[in-house]
Write a protein that holds these residues in place. Sequence first.
Motif, short mmCIF file in Angstrom:
data_model
loop_
_atom_site.label_atom_id
_atom_site.label_comp_id
_atom_site.label_asym_id
_atom_site.label_seq_id
_atom_site.Cartn_x
_atom_site.Cartn_y
_atom_site.Cartn_z
N GLU A 88 43.97 38.34 46.47
CA GLU A 88 44.38 39.62 45.88
C GLU A 88 43.92 39.66 44.42
O GLU A 88 43.95 38.64 43.72
N HIS A 90 44.33 41.82 40.70
CA HIS A 90 44.99 42.85 39.90
C HIS A 90 44.34 42.90 38.52
O HIS A 90 43.71 41.94 38.09
N THR A 139 45.64 48.61 41.21
CA THR A 139 45.36 47.34 40.53
C THR A 139 46.46 46.98 39.51
O THR A 139 46.62 45.82 39.17
N THR A 141 49.81 45.69 38.26
CA THR A 141 50.60 44.67 38.96
C THR A 141 51.99 45.14 39.40
O THR A 141 52.59 44.53 40.27
N THR A 239 50.11 41.15 33.14
CA THR A 239 49.06 40.85 34.12
C THR A 239 48.60 39.40 34.00
O THR A 239 48.40 38.72 35.01
#
Length: 436
Positions: A88, A90, A139, A141, A239
């Motif tokens: 994944e 972000h 994107t 978080t 992030t």
Amino acid sequence: MDKPFNKKIETMPRKDLKEIQLKNLKKTVKNVNDNVPFYNKKFKEFKITPDDIKTLDDIRKLPLTTKNDLRDNAPFGMMATSLENCNELHASSGTTGIPITTCYTQNDIDVWSEVMARCLSMSGLTKKDIFQNPIPYGTFTGAFGFHYGAQKVGALVIPTGKGQSERQLKLMDYYGTTFISGVASYAMRLSQVAQDMDINLKKLKVRNGLFGAEMFTPGLKKRIMDAWNMDVHDIYGLTEMCGPGVSTDCDQHDGLHLWEDHFLIECLDPKTLESVELEEEGEIVLTTLTKEGMPLLRYRTRDIAKIYDQVVCECGRTHVKHTTIKGRSDDMLIIRGTNIYPGQIESVLMKNQEVGGNWRMILTTENNVDVLKVEVESKTIMSQVESMNLEESLKNNIKSVIVFTPRIEILPPKGIPKTGLKAKRVIDERKRNEDE
Ligand code: DLL
């Protein structure tokens, strides 16, 4: 009283917690030295090796990492593992430059879900709750962190996602939502929309909210609590660490517990970069202790807070607490020679019951002097006299905090244009005026 999601870890004796921290710090330092060229080069410059880390205090020997370092190595140069091992991605919005990107291994996602589950449980979430998540899924978080954590707790998650405030409110009513999340200023926006729709928020079943992602003064928190008749908790994260889930306040509402088995916190003087004493204000610097995708050493968050000198909290948790984030060091404004954080203005505004949910500061220069105008939405539509009285009282109250008298403009509810996901509190036009 809120129940710990992971009692063993959350109430662990500090001695044991520190042992875990040291073990994982050593592991992280070795990992980045072996796998991240940026850190390997820094270690050579600093003439250190992973074996130099023998105690937690040795962290001070390690280099600091800044947002510019991440940008210089964007998007994947700071990764400690190959993209094949990640599942994944972000990124920050990148409105102020190159987006900060981070990729998660499955273990990183598991850790994120765990810390989020702890934060949500600390804010009162249980498996009986209907949890509505009005944060954009993308994107950013925010939404995924809350989603994973709430599912781990076992709540029923309604992934309503981005905006559409009327729809959010209708769904809260329709499904009987009991817990909501979000960006702090969005809860106020929702209460404004509810007023326009003639929805009595107190009649909804929402009883708990967990908000963060931007400046969140105790005044704004109280405002949200009163408007919704719910308990509100503050969640911090970024992030670069995992997203939301680094820390949250317990039912004592007196500081945010930071999950020390996954993050190591320091508080430094942003100018000298030396540690400040406990209970002294400084910049929060964080080291990831279990991150596999993009581990970071001594990351300068720019967020200003104090670390509490308290070993065990009344709630039983042993993880360290920090104060609410006062602001970012790069948010601090020097106006007419005085250092001002937007949070100081918000604290004054939120005490006044006639003030609505939104406000902003506009800075210009007139005859070489800084001029501060504070635009404030009123809670309800006001007559001219009411508006003038409010203006006068805010002028005096703000003056007592920032020393000079600002200009105040009272605008009707929703009079300030909507910005993106996070509220934009400062418009600084001073430089442009000087250049003209
Ligand atoms: O805002 C993660 C997040 C999402 C936290 C949802 C909480 C809820 P970023 O977009 O990378 O990540 O922005 C991180 O936002 O360095 C702080 O300056 C600010 N911030 C985050 N939480 C808080 C808070 C997310 N509770 C940056 N209080 C951070 C004050 C906060 N500021």
